[in-house]
Design a protein around this motif. Structure first.
Motif, PDB file in Angstrom:
ATOM      1  N   UNK A   1     -40.454  38.532   6.481  1.00  0.00           N
ATOM      2  CA  UNK A   1     -41.096  37.283   6.054  1.00  0.00           C
ATOM      3  C   UNK A   1     -40.829  36.952   4.591  1.00  0.00           C
ATOM      4  N   UNK A   2     -40.209  37.898   3.843  1.00  0.00           N
ATOM      5  CA  UNK A   2     -39.970  37.661   2.420  1.00  0.00           C
ATOM      6  C   UNK A   2     -39.124  36.418   2.179  1.00  0.00           C
ATOM      7  N   UNK A   3     -38.123  36.224   3.032  1.00  0.00           N
ATOM      8  CA  UNK A   3     -37.192  35.117   2.833  1.00  0.00           C
ATOM      9  C   UNK A   3     -37.830  33.745   2.855  1.00  0.00           C
ATOM     10  N   UNK A   4     -39.009  33.626   3.479  1.00  0.00           N
ATOM     11  CA  UNK A   4     -39.694  32.338   3.549  1.00  0.00           C
ATOM     12  C   UNK A   4     -40.469  32.022   2.272  1.00  0.00           C
ATOM     13  N   UNK A   5     -40.762  33.056   1.456  1.00  0.00           N
ATOM     14  CA  UNK A   5     -41.597  32.837   0.267  1.00  0.00           C
ATOM     15  C   UNK A   5     -40.832  33.058  -1.031  1.00  0.00           C
ATOM     16  N   UNK A   6     -39.538  33.383  -0.943  1.00  0.00           N
ATOM     17  CA  UNK A   6     -38.737  33.595  -2.151  1.00  0.00           C
ATOM     18  C   UNK A   6     -38.348  32.296  -2.837  1.00  0.00           C
ATOM     19  N   UNK A   7     -38.661  31.171  -2.233  1.00  0.00           N
ATOM     20  CA  UNK A   7     -38.364  29.859  -2.800  1.00  0.00           C
ATOM     21  C   UNK A   7     -39.441  28.874  -2.348  1.00  0.00           C
ATOM     22  N   UNK A   8     -39.423  27.702  -2.937  1.00  0.00           N
ATOM     23  CA  UNK A   8     -40.397  26.682  -2.529  1.00  0.00           C
ATOM     24  C   UNK A   8     -39.939  26.071  -1.209  1.00  0.00           C
ATOM     25  N   UNK A   9     -40.368  26.669  -0.134  1.00  0.00           N
ATOM     26  CA  UNK A   9     -39.860  26.355   1.204  1.00  0.00           C
ATOM     27  C   UNK A   9     -40.851  25.516   1.999  1.00  0.00           C
ATOM     28  N   UNK A  10     -40.368  25.013   3.137  1.00  0.00           N
ATOM     29  CA  UNK A  10     -41.242  24.312   4.077  1.00  0.00           C
ATOM     30  C   UNK A  10     -42.337  25.242   4.595  1.00  0.00           C
ATOM     31  N   UNK A  11     -42.013  26.527   4.713  1.00  0.00           N
ATOM     32  CA  UNK A  11     -43.002  27.505   5.154  1.00  0.00           C
ATOM     33  C   UNK A  11     -44.200  27.513   4.207  1.00  0.00           C
ATOM     34  N   UNK A  12     -43.927  27.611   2.901  1.00  0.00           N
ATOM     35  CA  UNK A  12     -45.026  27.658   1.931  1.00  0.00           C
ATOM     36  C   UNK A  12     -45.796  26.340   1.918  1.00  0.00           C
ATOM     37  N   UNK A  13     -45.070  25.243   2.088  1.00  0.00           N
ATOM     38  CA  UNK A  13     -45.731  23.930   2.118  1.00  0.00           C
ATOM     39  C   UNK A  13     -46.667  23.829   3.318  1.00  0.00           C
TER      40      UNK A  13
ATOM     41  N   UNK B   1     -59.365  31.641  -5.672  1.00  0.00           N
ATOM     42  CA  UNK B   1     -59.470  30.365  -4.976  1.00  0.00           C
ATOM     43  C   UNK B   1     -58.372  30.276  -3.924  1.00  0.00           C
ATOM     44  N   UNK B   2     -58.749  30.147  -2.649  1.00  0.00           N
ATOM     45  CA  UNK B   2     -57.729  30.149  -1.595  1.00  0.00           C
ATOM     46  C   UNK B   2     -56.823  28.930  -1.679  1.00  0.00           C
ATOM     47  N   UNK B   3     -57.303  27.852  -2.309  1.00  0.00           N
ATOM     48  CA  UNK B   3     -56.461  26.668  -2.449  1.00  0.00           C
ATOM     49  C   UNK B   3     -55.245  26.927  -3.339  1.00  0.00           C
ATOM     50  N   UNK B   4     -55.317  27.966  -4.176  1.00  0.00           N
ATOM     51  CA  UNK B   4     -54.204  28.324  -5.052  1.00  0.00           C
ATOM     52  C   UNK B   4     -53.404  29.504  -4.522  1.00  0.00           C
ATOM     53  N   UNK B   5     -53.715  29.938  -3.308  1.00  0.00           N
ATOM     54  CA  UNK B   5     -53.063  31.121  -2.742  1.00  0.00           C
ATOM     55  C   UNK B   5     -51.552  30.963  -2.685  1.00  0.00           C
ATOM     56  N   UNK B   6     -51.075  29.843  -2.158  1.00  0.00           N
ATOM     57  CA  UNK B   6     -49.639  29.664  -1.945  1.00  0.00           C
ATOM     58  C   UNK B   6     -48.891  29.574  -3.270  1.00  0.00           C
TER      59      UNK B   6
ATOM     60  N   UNK C   1     -47.184  40.116  -1.995  1.00  0.00           N
ATOM     61  CA  UNK C   1     -47.721  40.169  -0.622  1.00  0.00           C
ATOM     62  C   UNK C   1     -47.391  41.504   0.054  1.00  0.00           C
ATOM     63  N   UNK C   2     -46.906  42.476  -0.740  1.00  0.00           N
ATOM     64  CA  UNK C   2     -46.627  43.802  -0.197  1.00  0.00           C
ATOM     65  C   UNK C   2     -47.925  44.587  -0.086  1.00  0.00           C
ATOM     66  N   UNK C   3     -48.624  44.345   1.010  1.00  0.00           N
ATOM     67  CA  UNK C   3     -49.905  45.000   1.263  1.00  0.00           C
ATOM     68  C   UNK C   3     -49.823  45.683   2.620  1.00  0.00           C
ATOM     69  N   UNK C   4     -50.156  46.974   2.673  1.00  0.00           N
ATOM     70  CA  UNK C   4     -50.093  47.691   3.940  1.00  0.00           C
ATOM     71  C   UNK C   4     -48.683  48.155   4.263  1.00  0.00           C
ATOM     72  N   UNK C   5     -48.460  48.504   5.539  1.00  0.00           N
ATOM     73  CA  UNK C   5     -47.164  49.023   6.008  1.00  0.00           C
ATOM     74  C   UNK C   5     -46.248  47.852   6.338  1.00  0.00           C
ATOM     75  N   UNK C   6     -45.497  47.390   5.356  1.00  0.00           N
ATOM     76  CA  UNK C   6     -44.663  46.201   5.523  1.00  0.00           C
ATOM     77  C   UNK C   6     -43.230  46.537   5.933  1.00  0.00           C
ATOM     78  N   UNK C   7     -42.960  47.818   6.202  1.00  0.00           N
ATOM     79  CA  UNK C   7     -41.601  48.222   6.548  1.00  0.00           C
ATOM     80  C   UNK C   7     -41.125  47.658   7.869  1.00  0.00           C
ATOM     81  N   UNK C   8     -42.027  47.442   8.797  1.00  0.00           N
ATOM     82  CA  UNK C   8     -41.671  46.853  10.085  1.00  0.00           C
ATOM     83  C   UNK C   8     -42.927  46.236  10.690  1.00  0.00           C
TER      84      UNK C   8
ATOM     85  N   UNK D   1     -49.335  31.194  -5.854  1.00  0.00           N
ATOM     86  CA  UNK D   1     -49.167  32.543  -6.405  1.00  0.00           C
ATOM     87  C   UNK D   1     -48.349  33.461  -5.493  1.00  0.00           C
ATOM     88  N   UNK D   2     -48.090  33.009  -4.262  1.00  0.00           N
ATOM     89  CA  UNK D   2     -47.497  33.886  -3.253  1.00  0.00           C
ATOM     90  C   UNK D   2     -46.013  34.116  -3.519  1.00  0.00           C
TER      91      UNK D   2
END
Length: 446
Positions: free
Chosen positions: A71-83, A119-124, A132-139, A126-127
């Motif tokens: 999922x990293x590739x969707x948040x490495x830039x200002x993408x439609x995913x983040x929007x 503030x959850x409205x500012x979550x994206x 966002x590396x929280x927990x077992x993100x290896x797979x 900062x993302x």
């Protein structure tokens, strides 16, 4: 004697009022009586347009972001995913009684317990892939994620899950492992439906820019920059999903979900259409000489064909704004079944024809089904069904194997099997019944 008769009449009136107002079961289980809640409510008459307004309903929204490395590739830039993620968070926070954010992989992690708390409205804003590396993100184990999220989707809660939904399947026996994974998906959703027969699901396929590593079914990383699909599963009680469907503007890729490409709605409900939701058209979409509707405007009292035509065309307008089905599914004529077999649906469209609109002013956005009947038909009475099947876009989005290669920008490994697992969970409740059906009776014709 007259006095006794008066008492009898009065008693009969009281009994009549009780019969009308008391919610007798009539062979159905009422879910609020504490009785067997595994019964599925089937074959209800679809509420006419304007009779089932979307009101403010209490709903707790839980938004889950699967945060494995894919999922990293969707948040490495200002993408439609983040929007899209940002808009759903803000809109949900505005129309829900509460909105909570979580990361999910091997377990569920409250965002408020991470570095992104606040503030959850500012979550994206900062993302990024680092925080966002929280927990077992290896797979990621998609079916484990489904089970964890579905187990928490209870009462008045709606869960919204963002993921690329790629099954992790290693080795050479791909088809067998996909089948096992699909069955596990089906089992997770069957458990959710068993807990709540009104449990419904909305699946959104979306498109976004991607810059990162694509992980194939063997978790092998492939650097990739381009466009990739991802999916949003929205799950919860039927009435809560209908409410959020409107409030989040899930039909509009401009105001609701940037990058939205396809939508699929699933529930255990089936409907019967009647004269409040179906009406014969007499002036449009027909080559008949005369169509005289019955008193109900639904059946046909008299049908005069033009015998110079090899086929007779006629149409019905449907008011389906209260139906839990996406418009793209309704306008696919291949999703309809008609009896007898020599009558077919030749067009399904939302009409803008002025003559048709003047006939069905009670429908806000009428869907027109145009039929063609062979001249040789002996019994013009017909039954029309909207078949419950997986939409055509799912098959087009599916790729059988992604080992060592990034699928096309519109395809996802084994997404067809994953969605089939969800579909079969609902089919186990409806026993293959159509989404809706209606019957037309033609009294006289020549």
């Amino acid at each position: 004697m007259k006095k006794n008769i008066s008492y009898i009449v009065l008693t009969a009136i009281i009994i009549g009022i009780i019969v009308v107002t008391q919610p007798w079961k009539l062979g159905r289980t009422l879910h609020n009586e504490g009785t067997d809640t595994t019964a599925v409510q089937l074959e209800n008459c679809l509420p006419a347009e304007g009779n089932e307004s979307i009101r403010i309903v209490p709903v707790k929204t839980c938004i889950y972001m699967e945060n494995s490395g894919s999922m990293d590739g969707y948040v490495n830039l200002n993408s439609e995913f983040k929007d899209a993620l940002g808009k759903i968070i803000v809109k949900s926070n505005n129309c829900s009684s509460s909105t909570d954010l979580f990361f999910v992989n091997d377990a569920i992690y409250d965002v408020q317990q991470t570095a992104l708390k606040g503030d959850i409205n500012n979550f994206v804003s900062q993302l990024n892939a680092s925080n966002m590396k929280v927990g077992a993100t290896g797979s990621s184990n998609i079916n484990k994620i489904f089970k964890m999220v579905l187990d928490k989707t209870v009462n008045d809660t709606v869960s919204i899950l963002f993921s690329d939904f790629v099954y992790s399947i290693k080795g050479t026996d791909v088809s067998s492992q996909i089948s096992n994974a699909k069955n596990a998906t089906m089992g997770a959703f069957m458990d959710a439906i068993k807990r709540n027969p009104d449990f419904a699901t909305i699946i959104l396929q979306c498109s976004s820019q991607f810059q990162g590593k694509y992980y194939d079914r063997n978790d092998h990383p492939i650097p990739f920059v381009g466009t990739r699909p991802y999916y949003i599963f929205i799950m919860g009680p039927y009435d809560k999903l209908k409410y959020l469907d409107e409030k989040l503007a899930l039909n509009n890729s401009n105001t609701g979900i940037p990058g939205l490409t396809n939508k699929y709605l699933l529930s255990s409900k089936t409907w019967t259409l009647d004269e409040n939701t179906v009406q014969a058209l007499t002036t449009s979409y027909t080559n008949s000489l005369l169509i005289k509707p019955d008193r109900n405007g639904f059946d046909i009292d008299f049908f005069k064909f033009d015998h110079s035509n090899s086929n007779w065309d006629f149409a019905y307008a449907l008011g389906l704004s209260n139906l839990f089905v996406d418009g793209s599914y309704l306008t696919d004529k291949n999703n309809y079944e008609v009896e007898p077999g020599d009558v077919s649906v030749i067009k399904a469209e939302y009409t803008k024809d002025p003559a048709a609109l003047s006939e069905v002013a009670q429908f806000s956005s009428p869907l027109v089904l145009q039929f063609s009947m062979e001249r040789t038909v002996k019994t013009p009475n017909m039954k029309v069904r909207l078949i419950n099947k997986i939409p055509a876009w799912v098959s087009a989005a599916d790729v059988a194997d992604d080992q060592g290669a990034v699928p096309s920008p519109t395809q996802t490994f084994a997404i067809g099997s994953l969605i089939a697992g969800v579909y079969e969970a609902y089919q186990s409740q409806t026993s293959g019944k159509p989404i809706f059906e209606f019957e037309v009776k033609i009294n006289k014709y020549k």
